[in-house]
Motif scaffolding. Structure first.
Motif, short mmCIF file in Angstrom:
data_model
loop_
_atom_site.label_atom_id
_atom_site.label_comp_id
_atom_site.label_asym_id
_atom_site.label_seq_id
_atom_site.Cartn_x
_atom_site.Cartn_y
_atom_site.Cartn_z
N THR A 175 61.73 14.95 -71.69
CA THR A 175 61.91 13.29 -71.98
C THR A 175 62.61 13.20 -73.21
OG1 THR A 175 60.66 12.64 -70.18
CG2 THR A 175 61.56 10.83 -71.39
N THR A 232 64.69 10.94 -64.33
CA THR A 232 64.53 10.62 -65.87
C THR A 232 65.68 10.56 -66.70
OG1 THR A 232 62.17 10.88 -65.77
CG2 THR A 232 62.98 10.99 -67.87
N ARG A 272 52.02 16.51 -73.43
CA ARG A 272 53.50 16.14 -74.02
C ARG A 272 54.03 17.14 -74.84
NH1 ARG A 272 54.84 14.90 -70.59
NH2 ARG A 272 56.57 14.01 -71.40
N TYR A 315 49.19 14.11 -66.42
CA TYR A 315 49.99 12.69 -66.56
C TYR A 315 49.05 11.48 -66.87
CZ TYR A 315 54.63 15.13 -66.17
OH TYR A 315 55.72 15.92 -66.33
N ALA A 320 52.18 5.06 -69.46
CA ALA A 320 52.81 5.01 -70.61
C ALA A 320 52.35 3.78 -71.48
CB ALA A 320 54.21 4.22 -70.01
N ARG A 355 58.21 4.57 -72.18
CA ARG A 355 58.22 5.62 -70.74
C ARG A 355 59.63 6.28 -70.78
NH1 ARG A 355 56.48 2.62 -66.89
NH2 ARG A 355 54.26 3.27 -66.57
N ILE A 383 57.49 9.18 -71.87
CA ILE A 383 56.53 9.09 -71.05
C ILE A 383 55.26 8.67 -71.45
CG2 ILE A 383 55.28 10.05 -68.88
CD1 ILE A 383 58.35 10.77 -68.72
N HIS A 384 54.45 9.09 -72.47
CA HIS A 384 53.21 8.39 -72.95
C HIS A 384 53.08 9.18 -74.12
CE1 HIS A 384 50.67 11.53 -71.25
NE2 HIS A 384 51.19 11.34 -70.06
#
Lengths: 480, 480
Positions: free
Chosen positions: A190, A216, A332, B154, B157, B351, B355-356
């Protein structure tokens, strides 16, 4: 008032006492210059040792809440919080269009939410029970012992050097010539995509992607106010004639494609098609952004190299990689592999956004990868997901009346219904405890209303069958 | 060709063999349908056990590079990497103005770099040797045992729930009424500020900040093309008359201030001044963005509450917090505390960007904080930095001829020379092995050419003296 303190097991007792007295001071219950009970007294009231109180008072003094006068006792300091008239704003009027748009495009907020007991086919995140915790722990302990002080302090925007070196080698092993190229570590795909789009496009620019494509990516492109042109998919990838037609008619800033286990259709773009797409972009001088999404999950057949491997020392392809889709998404970590000079510019953007990606996470991941754990994990994961895919594909064919089912592996399949609205199906299924992702969110042109994606990675084999039965029954009823 | 493989101790041997054969296939040295040596043969050639080779072949098959035919052997698969004509672009022409601007504003790229042996006063990052590794390891092992599968997959956020709860309580303990407010976890201050600015400003908007101020904030505001109005600093914080004058003359989108150990001047805005600034913003309805920078490092005197604590249930102040400036910067964890509805919008922007923030890092930090380790660390860190500050302040007064030295603690002091250009001083000092941060980069109006910042957190006490002597000598020589 001290008797009201309830001591629990969550935190050291002296800190709980410290926090409690702080609260009394902050709230103005204990005011300036008030003398606190002696440490012996308070120890008795709270039924803890005197030393515990001494420690609590020491921390209170250290944080500037009390002063201790030798021989006289502890006194509350002058904590100047004089509540003022409240300052209230209507944030509604302050929030700009961009932020509102981000909110509107935030599907997590706008889609049906999972509730306890439901079977959810929404997720395409990996099954955590396949993660190897012991090896992960070892990787952490090794790295932290070796250089904990380094990886917990500021690092570099480009990323953790050993991880970058590892990934360059890793990409070489996929057939990429890395000469003249560099890697930037990002917070997953992302961020990588957002940074690339930020660097090479302006509002209103035209771009090409598959239609449908990764939601996304659509969201990010919309937030950058790009003019998105979708090209429909054949069974072996983007329709090449339509792509070439578009490329020759207008100017595009880039072509974005997801060649492996394409999200949402699950299609793997064939080696021949990859060459055709690559050459089409090359001939028109349009950068190709390749999303390496889930390509590690190949279940069967020969290895298929990423498109960037076709380009030798050329610099026209930007590759976005990510382990975080299949391994430890919570960390991430992704990367951008591209032309060296371009990466240097992207690095400055990255630095301006969040300095760098967690060095702790990068270092652990490096240690984990270096030890060969990723290969071992993939072996297990491929086996598990292959089985699930086969069950899901077969079950969907049998149980869900439809026009077509796409998918060649990965973590999801894609269903095209005859002429039924997938959101109506979802609405009914939801009542029966089954949810999935409606396909329209993946389309660039409002189409796909009769499609949906079924992610099976976190659903048990039994529940796959059970859930698909529910969906099939609803569809059958609606088909009448 | 197999004999060329050099086996090292970095990775399991079978994976090194796998990678080596993969490379031969990728490079076309081993072509389609070529038969590999038998496992026994290759074992002998490489002087490893036959089982190692069996394992290597198994992985090669799994990754699609060879096929194993029972009773016949292992054969190279059809890996279709047919190098095409290279696709080259001039990225120079493709990179947009925003990206170029980010590059130009990237001081890391444009300032003098540290070289081995130099004494550097550039850094204001914490001294890693104060980090408590054992407690950090414990925090990791505890959290990973409890919920490793969750925090590695996952997350959300907004952030890791227990950390959010902890921070809400933490802010309450600073006197903040958190009712109607929420927290968003970010990748440090930088991301938090960038997200807030993204949500409430448009190109060309006017904003107010201290002059000088935190360079990263200036960079972000410039990248958003804001019209930056600096207000000069008195010894107790922003000049209130100048602030009010500005606020009454024009419309501003926000006021940004760093009330504690202000970067770069080190000034702590007095409690009275905090109230005045708060009321000025309230009366004009201009949001106040409070940067909680290093406020945890208070060395002496009573606790000074953050400005947001003056606002009761009001929502007009946005507080940006970060541990990452003093504790584990490598993990990049900060937070935004603000109006609930505003946070919900900021969450959607977060987000869309990445995403986070790493759930692993958030969970470890939570566990570490919960155990009271932060308080213990702060006690140690305050003591150490107080000593260093006192040495540095005194030494600077004695050794560096100047108009003024500012600083009340924290990790840096700020020097204002008489009429000498600090960059000229830097140039000369650099030749003598001493570097620091020129002050002009912190100014909003091109001023401050006679100023510089001296960060002392990572310099030993001896080197502080030694380095300041060099600076003092250079200044004296230039003053003639």
């Amino acid at each position: 008032m001290f008797r009201d303190l309830n001591i629990n097991n969550d935190r050291p007792v002296y800190l709980q006492i410290k926090d409690y007295i702080k609260e009394l001071i902050i709230k103005g219950i204990l005011q300036k210059d008030v003398k606190l009970p002696s440490t012996r007294e308070l120890g008795e009231i709270l039924n803890v040792s005197r030393n515990t109180i001494i420690l609590a008072y020491e921390y209170l003094e250290d944080e500037g809440f009390i002063r201790i006068v030798k021989g006289r006792g502890a006194f509350v300091s002058d904590i100047k919080i004089k509540p003022q008239d409240n300052f209230n704003l209507s944030w509604d009027e302050k929030i700009n269009d961009y932020a509102r748009f981000a909110e509107r495009l935030d599907i997590i907020k706008n889609e049906i939410k999972w509730e306890k007991g439901m079977i959810s086919f929404k997720s395409i995140s990996p099954d955590s029970s396949l993660f190897d915790m012991d090896e992960f722990k070892k990787a952490f302990l090794n790295r932290i012992s070796m250089e904990g002080d380094k990886i917990l302090n500021y690092g570099y925007a480009q990323g953790y050097k050993p991880l970058i070196e590892y990934l360059l080698k890793y990409m070489e092993n996929k057939g990429v010539d890395v000469e003249g190229k560099e890697i930037l570590i990002t917070n997953g795909f992302t961020e990588g995509f957002d940074i690339v789009v930020s660097a090479i496009t302006n509002k209103g620019d035209k771009i090409i992607c598959e239609n449908p494509t990764h939601n996304t990516a659509i969201k990010i492109m919309k937030l950058h106010e790009l003019d998105i042109h979708g090209v429909e998919m054949d069974d072996d990838g983007m329709n090449i004639n339509k792509l070439e037609e578009k490329l020759y008619k207008e100017e595009f800033k880039f072509v974005y494609i997801v060649p492996s286990y394409h999200n949402p259709t699950g299609i793997v773009t064939s080696p021949e098609k990859r060459i055709e797409i690559f050459n089409a972009c090359r001939q028109r001088g349009v950068p190709l952004i390749e999303d390496g999404f889930n390509e590690e999950l190949r279940y069967s057949g020969s290895h298929i190299a990423p498109i960037i491997s076709l380009n030798g020392k050329g610099n026209g392809v930007i590759y976005l990689g990510s382990f975080s889709k299949i391994l430890f998404p919570g960390m991430r970590i992704g990367w951008i592999l591209a032309d060296k000079d371009l990466i240097s510019v992207l690095e400055s953007i990255k630095r301006s956004r969040n300095i760098h990606t967690s060095f702790l996470d990068q270092a652990i991941l490096y240690e984990y990868l270096k030890g060969g754990n990723f290969e071992k994990y993939l072996k297990r994961a491929r086996k598990e997901y292959r089985e699930k895919f086969e069950i899901a594909y077969k079950a969907a064919k049998e149980l869900i009346p439809c026009r077509d089912i796409k998918g060649e592996g990965g973590l999801h399949i894609f269903v095209e219904l005859r002429d039924i609205n997938a959101r109506d199906v979802l609405f009914e299924c939801c009542k029966n405890g089954v949810i999935f992702t409606p396909g329209d969110i993946f389309y660039t042109d409002g189409k796909g209303k009769n499609t949906f994606r079924l992610g099976f990675s976190r659903v048990s084999k039994d529940e796959i069958i059970k859930g698909f039965k529910v969906i099939g029954d609803v569809v059958r009823k609606m088909e009448g």
